[in-house]
Scaffold this motif. Sequence first.
Motif, PDB file in Angstrom:
ATOM      1  N   ALA A  99      14.059  -0.324 -14.529  1.00  0.00           N
ATOM      2  CA  ALA A  99      14.702   1.030 -14.642  1.00  0.00           C
ATOM      3  C   ALA A  99      13.973   1.809 -13.183  1.00  0.00           C
ATOM      4  N   ALA A 100      13.475   1.456 -12.408  1.00  0.00           N
ATOM      5  CA  ALA A 100      12.854   2.462 -11.359  1.00  0.00           C
ATOM      6  C   ALA A 100      13.668   1.458  -9.895  1.00  0.00           C
ATOM      7  N   VAL A 101      13.783   0.487 -10.061  1.00  0.00           N
ATOM      8  CA  VAL A 101      14.507  -0.289  -8.966  1.00  0.00           C
ATOM      9  C   VAL A 101      15.903  -0.064  -8.862  1.00  0.00           C
ATOM     10  N   THR A 102      16.953   0.225 -10.188  1.00  0.00           N
ATOM     11  CA  THR A 102      17.671   0.264 -10.730  1.00  0.00           C
ATOM     12  C   THR A 102      18.061   1.642 -10.381  1.00  0.00           C
ATOM     13  N   ALA A 103      17.172   2.942 -10.601  1.00  0.00           N
ATOM     14  CA  ALA A 103      17.214   4.332 -10.109  1.00  0.00           C
ATOM     15  C   ALA A 103      17.343   4.122  -8.341  1.00  0.00           C
ATOM     16  N   THR A 104      16.688   3.464  -8.140  1.00  0.00           N
ATOM     17  CA  THR A 104      16.848   2.983  -6.840  1.00  0.00           C
ATOM     18  C   THR A 104      17.942   3.043  -5.900  1.00  0.00           C
ATOM     19  N   PHE A 105      18.534   2.528  -6.212  1.00  0.00           N
ATOM     20  CA  PHE A 105      20.363   2.193  -5.438  1.00  0.00           C
ATOM     21  C   PHE A 105      21.610   2.676  -7.076  1.00  0.00           C
ATOM     22  N   TRP A 106      20.522   3.327  -7.337  1.00  0.00           N
ATOM     23  CA  TRP A 106      21.810   3.729  -8.361  1.00  0.00           C
ATOM     24  C   TRP A 106      23.019   4.785  -7.485  1.00  0.00           C
ATOM     25  N   ARG A 107      22.616   5.943  -6.183  1.00  0.00           N
ATOM     26  CA  ARG A 107      23.846   6.129  -5.310  1.00  0.00           C
ATOM     27  C   ARG A 107      24.684   5.829  -4.686  1.00  0.00           C
ATOM     28  N   ALA A 108      23.945   4.253  -4.764  1.00  0.00           N
ATOM     29  CA  ALA A 108      25.105   3.026  -3.681  1.00  0.00           C
ATOM     30  C   ALA A 108      25.612   2.150  -4.752  1.00  0.00           C
ATOM     31  N   LEU A 109      25.271   2.311  -6.302  1.00  0.00           N
ATOM     32  CA  LEU A 109      25.954   1.061  -6.817  1.00  0.00           C
ATOM     33  C   LEU A 109      27.101   2.310  -7.480  1.00  0.00           C
ATOM     34  N   SER A 110      28.166   0.704  -7.732  1.00  0.00           N
ATOM     35  CA  SER A 110      29.405   2.054  -8.742  1.00  0.00           C
ATOM     36  C   SER A 110      29.208   1.794  -9.933  1.00  0.00           C
ATOM     37  N   TRP A 111      29.916   2.157 -11.825  1.00  0.00           N
ATOM     38  CA  TRP A 111      29.417   2.224 -13.191  1.00  0.00           C
ATOM     39  C   TRP A 111      29.166   0.881 -13.564  1.00  0.00           C
ATOM     40  N   TRP A 112      29.888  -0.202 -12.946  1.00  0.00           N
ATOM     41  CA  TRP A 112      29.734  -1.343 -13.676  1.00  0.00           C
ATOM     42  C   TRP A 112      28.356  -1.864 -12.591  1.00  0.00           C
ATOM     43  N   GLN A 113      27.927  -2.072 -11.671  1.00  0.00           N
ATOM     44  CA  GLN A 113      27.001  -2.453 -10.980  1.00  0.00           C
ATOM     45  C   GLN A 113      26.019  -1.850 -11.318  1.00  0.00           C
ATOM     46  N   ARG A 114      25.682  -0.925 -11.787  1.00  0.00           N
ATOM     47  CA  ARG A 114      24.423  -0.463 -12.025  1.00  0.00           C
ATOM     48  C   ARG A 114      23.978  -1.088 -13.070  1.00  0.00           C
ATOM     49  N   PRO A 115      24.986  -1.491 -14.266  1.00  0.00           N
ATOM     50  CA  PRO A 115      24.474  -2.627 -15.630  1.00  0.00           C
ATOM     51  C   PRO A 115      24.300  -4.232 -15.336  1.00  0.00           C
ATOM     52  N   VAL A 116      24.997  -4.483 -14.223  1.00  0.00           N
ATOM     53  CA  VAL A 116      24.255  -5.702 -13.749  1.00  0.00           C
ATOM     54  C   VAL A 116      23.352  -5.809 -12.574  1.00  0.00           C
ATOM     55  N   LEU A 117      22.679  -4.805 -12.566  1.00  0.00           N
ATOM     56  CA  LEU A 117      21.513  -5.033 -11.265  1.00  0.00           C
ATOM     57  C   LEU A 117      20.832  -4.522 -12.875  1.00  0.00           C
ATOM     58  N   ALA A 118      20.622  -3.964 -13.500  1.00  0.00           N
ATOM     59  CA  ALA A 118      19.713  -4.269 -14.509  1.00  0.00           C
ATOM     60  C   ALA A 118      19.423  -4.954 -15.214  1.00  0.00           C
ATOM     61  N   GLY A 119      20.991  -5.673 -15.868  1.00  0.00           N
ATOM     62  CA  GLY A 119      21.014  -7.040 -16.614  1.00  0.00           C
ATOM     63  C   GLY A 119      20.266  -8.070 -15.946  1.00  0.00           C
ATOM     64  N   VAL A 120      20.742  -8.066 -14.580  1.00  0.00           N
ATOM     65  CA  VAL A 120      19.713  -9.541 -13.962  1.00  0.00           C
ATOM     66  C   VAL A 120      18.123  -8.989 -14.004  1.00  0.00           C
ATOM     67  N   LEU A 150       8.003   2.172  -8.511  1.00  0.00           N
ATOM     68  CA  LEU A 150       8.090   4.181  -8.171  1.00  0.00           C
ATOM     69  C   LEU A 150       7.893   4.621  -7.316  1.00  0.00           C
ATOM     70  N   ALA A 151       6.551   3.827  -6.420  1.00  0.00           N
ATOM     71  CA  ALA A 151       6.546   3.956  -5.257  1.00  0.00           C
ATOM     72  C   ALA A 151       8.233   4.368  -4.277  1.00  0.00           C
ATOM     73  N   VAL A 152       8.484   3.041  -4.842  1.00  0.00           N
ATOM     74  CA  VAL A 152       9.456   2.969  -3.320  1.00  0.00           C
ATOM     75  C   VAL A 152      10.790   4.458  -4.104  1.00  0.00           C
ATOM     76  N   PHE A 153      10.702   4.246  -5.246  1.00  0.00           N
ATOM     77  CA  PHE A 153      11.800   5.538  -5.810  1.00  0.00           C
ATOM     78  C   PHE A 153      11.529   6.732  -5.383  1.00  0.00           C
ATOM     79  N   PHE A 154      10.356   6.802  -5.617  1.00  0.00           N
ATOM     80  CA  PHE A 154       9.999   7.917  -5.176  1.00  0.00           C
ATOM     81  C   PHE A 154      10.198   8.660  -3.350  1.00  0.00           C
ATOM     82  N   ALA A 155       9.712   6.769  -2.925  1.00  0.00           N
ATOM     83  CA  ALA A 155       9.923   7.226  -1.573  1.00  0.00           C
ATOM     84  C   ALA A 155      11.272   7.565  -0.386  1.00  0.00           C
ATOM     85  N   SER A 156      12.468   6.464  -1.495  1.00  0.00           N
ATOM     86  CA  SER A 156      13.801   7.185  -1.436  1.00  0.00           C
ATOM     87  C   SER A 156      14.342   8.429  -1.445  1.00  0.00           C
TER      88      SER A 156
END
Length: 400
Positions: A99-120, A150-156
Motif C-alpha cells: 500500500a505504501a509503495v502504491t501510494a508513493t506512485f499514486w499521483r503518477a499512475l492512471s486509474w488502471w495502473q494503480r491496481p496493476v502495481l498493487a496486484g504485482v 513508509l519512510a519513502v512515502f513520507f519523503a515523497s
Amino acid sequence: MGTNTRRALTVAAWIVVVAIGVMLSIQRFRDAVGSDIGTDLRTFVAAAEHIRNGRSPYTEFGYVYSPLVAWLLLPFPDFDAAVGPWTAASIAALWGAVAAVTATFWRALSWWQRPVLAGVGIVTALYSALLSLDLWLGQTDTFLPLVAALAVFFASRNRQIASGVSLAFGAIIKSWPVGLGLWMFRRGVQQRGRLIAATVGTGAAFLLLALVIHGPQMFSEWIDRTLVLSEQDLVAYSVWGAGRHLFTQSAALEPLFVAPIVGTIVSWTLAAFIVALIVITLRRPGDDALSMWNIATAVVLLIPVCHLWYFVLALPLLWTWVAHALKGTRRLESLIAVAVMAVWWVIVFRLPPLDNQFGESTPQYIAVVGSSLVALTLSVVLSARRDADRAVVVREAVPA
C-alpha cells in the motif's frame, strides 16, 4: 470511456486484487500456524516471559533484538497464544508495504495502473516459498519493508519528520537495518536536517525508554549477544558468505573447490563492488524509492550472517521498477529492469529454499547470490541514468 464505466472497471480491478491477496494471505496464514515450527517466535515469546518475571530479555540466549520485539509479545502467555496474531500481523505488514509503495506512485499512475502495481506487489510478496519459511520461523523481517516503504512515502510528500521516524524503526526492530540510514545522505534531499534529527531522535528516545525499563546493563547484554551470534555456521547469502561457502570446507555448503585465499579475495572484491554501488546510489539516487531499495538490497548483501529471508526487504525494488515501467519514463530500460528483477524473484522467492544448515545445492546458492548482484547492479546503473535525465531537465528549466 465514460466516467461510470471507468469507475466500475476501477472498482472491479481493486476487488480482484483484494480477492487474490486475501486468498494468498489465508494460505500463508494456515501454512504458518499449522507448521508448529516457530523457531524464532518461540525465542521472542521466551524473552517476553523473562521480562514478565523481572529478568532481562537477553536471559534467553537466542534473543538478539532490541527489547521492542519482546515488549510486543508481552500480552501472550505462550507460543500457541502468540502464533496466530503474530502471523497475521506479519502478513498485514506486507499488505502495508504494498500500500505504501502504491501510494508513493499514486499521483503518477492512471486509474488502471494503480491496481496493476498493487496486484504485482501482493502476488510477489505472498506467492512465495521464502515467505512461507519466514512465517514458519515467526521472524520479524516482513515488518522491515513496511517501515522503509513508509519512510519513502513520507519523503515523497516532503514530510521528513515522519519519514525519519519510520526509518528509525527499521533499526529498532532489528539491528542490521541501521544501514538503511545511509539513505538520509542521498543527493537532493529537502530539509535533510529534519530527516536526520527525526531519525536519530526516534532511535535515542527508544534507547532511553529501554534504559529506564531495563537498566544500563541491557546495552552491554545486547551488544554481547549481537557479537556472539554474528558468527554462525549457517548458509549466508551475502558477499562474505559467497567467499566462505564456495572456497572453504564447511558443513553448510559444498564448495566449488577449497582455496581460502581465493575466497577471501572474492569476498573483499564483491564487498568493495557493493560499496561502490552504494556510493553511486547516494550520488545518483534516481528518486527516493529507487535509492531506498537499492541501498536496502546492498545492505542485505553486505550482512555477514545473511539469511535468505532477509531478501524480503529487497522485494519492493521489483515493485518500484514496475511502477516506473507503468509511468513510461525510459520505458524500455524500466521493462528490462522488471524482466531481470522477475527472474531474480523466481530464483530467490519461488524456488524451495535451501536448508539453512546443510545447503543441498551449490548451483542454487550461486544463482541466489549471483542474481541478486546482477539485479542490484542493473538497478543502480539505470537509476543513475534516470537521475542524469532529471538533472538535464532541471538545467533546461533554469533561464540562461
